[in-house]
Motif scaffolding. Sequence first.
Motif, mmCIF file in Angstrom:
data_model
loop_
_atom_site.group_PDB
_atom_site.id
_atom_site.type_symbol
_atom_site.label_atom_id
_atom_site.label_comp_id
_atom_site.label_asym_id
_atom_site.label_seq_id
_atom_site.Cartn_x
_atom_site.Cartn_y
_atom_site.Cartn_z
ATOM 1 N N GLU A 157 0.815 -1.226 0.000
ATOM 2 C CA GLU A 157 0.000 0.000 0.000
ATOM 3 C C GLU A 157 0.849 1.277 0.000
ATOM 4 O O GLU A 157 0.432 2.320 0.509
ATOM 5 C CB GLU A 157 -0.981 0.009 1.189
ATOM 6 N N LEU A 158 2.022 1.183 -0.589
ATOM 7 C CA LEU A 158 2.849 2.369 -0.799
ATOM 8 C C LEU A 158 2.372 3.108 -2.045
ATOM 9 O O LEU A 158 2.667 4.285 -2.233
ATOM 10 C CB LEU A 158 4.323 1.978 -0.966
ATOM 11 N N HIS A 181 9.723 9.173 -4.195
ATOM 12 C CA HIS A 181 10.468 9.544 -5.397
ATOM 13 C C HIS A 181 10.881 8.310 -6.204
ATOM 14 O O HIS A 181 10.844 8.329 -7.436
ATOM 15 C CB HIS A 181 11.678 10.391 -5.008
ATOM 16 N N LYS A 182 11.244 7.247 -5.511
ATOM 17 C CA LYS A 182 11.569 5.987 -6.188
ATOM 18 C C LYS A 182 10.321 5.397 -6.828
ATOM 19 O O LYS A 182 10.357 4.923 -7.973
ATOM 20 C CB LYS A 182 12.166 5.006 -5.167
ATOM 21 N N ILE A 183 9.205 5.429 -6.126
ATOM 22 C CA ILE A 183 7.956 4.881 -6.660
ATOM 23 C C ILE A 183 7.524 5.664 -7.889
ATOM 24 O O ILE A 183 7.115 5.087 -8.902
ATOM 25 C CB ILE A 183 6.843 4.901 -5.589
ATOM 26 N N THR A 184 7.611 6.974 -7.819
ATOM 27 C CA THR A 184 7.225 7.817 -8.959
ATOM 28 C C THR A 184 8.057 7.466 -10.185
ATOM 29 O O THR A 184 7.528 7.337 -11.298
ATOM 30 C CB THR A 184 7.403 9.305 -8.609
ATOM 31 N N VAL A 241 0.735 8.070 -4.735
ATOM 32 C CA VAL A 241 1.901 7.585 -4.008
ATOM 33 C C VAL A 241 1.845 8.059 -2.566
ATOM 34 O O VAL A 241 1.463 9.207 -2.298
ATOM 35 C CB VAL A 241 3.196 8.110 -4.678
ATOM 36 N N GLY A 242 2.236 7.186 -1.640
ATOM 37 C CA GLY A 242 2.298 7.574 -0.238
ATOM 38 C C GLY A 242 3.572 8.362 0.047
ATOM 39 O O GLY A 242 4.298 8.747 -0.881
ATOM 40 N N ALA A 281 -1.995 10.723 -11.130
ATOM 41 C CA ALA A 281 -3.322 10.921 -10.536
ATOM 42 C C ALA A 281 -4.414 10.748 -11.583
ATOM 43 O O ALA A 281 -5.493 10.224 -11.290
ATOM 44 C CB ALA A 281 -3.407 12.303 -9.900
ATOM 45 N N LYS A 282 -4.133 11.180 -12.805
ATOM 46 C CA LYS A 282 -5.117 11.014 -13.875
ATOM 47 C C LYS A 282 -5.423 9.534 -14.127
ATOM 48 O O LYS A 282 -6.537 9.174 -14.518
ATOM 49 C CB LYS A 282 -4.621 11.667 -15.165
#
Length: 206
Positions: A21-22, A104-107, A98-99, A92-93
């Motif tokens: 859930e990150l 920044h890594k997830i993005t 992201v939590g 978001a679209k």
Amino acid sequence: MIADKDIREAEQNLKRYFEDELLKKNPAHAQFVKFYVNNSKMSLQLSSYLLKLSTDAETKKSAGFPEDFECLLWVIVTSYYSMFYIANAAMAKLGLKVGEKIAHKITQDVLLVYFIKNNRLAKSLLEDYKTTKSEVLGLMNIGEEELMKEFQVKAKELIATFGHQRERRGEFQYDITKTAKEHVALLSLERAKNFIQEMTKIIEKP
């Protein structure tokens, strides 16, 4: 350069992000698009102004700053954040949010899987994003998990610095020549403009 193995690795990472859930997916997250777009625009505007404040004598004088004032490292930081926010707007679209942990890594991994893999975004633009992020991490001497928190702290310090009649140059002082910093700052700002331009096209597509 971005290779197929980078995309495969990002895909595996995304599975873990969703499980932990990150990273969450919900159509309701689309409501945050405007918020991120506005933050991106403001960050880019601030970056442009800080560059002018660092390099233009008249701007310094009219703003009440000393002749030798410069905050070029902040140009790099705010340029990166303008890219980070527009990337989050595009996510978001798609209903992705992201939590706070390793955001920044997830993005970056989401950009690889959702935008590079299907050719929505040129690989060169993600390379620019990664390079700018690495420069910020290197200049601030921090890890990815600390980046958002450190940015918020340093932003408060920057405001405080500006508020004390510009008597000191702030906390971002490194053993880097002004010429070198100005070169990187100009490059970072140009990268940000190109990245935002292309991500905006993606966001505006029906």
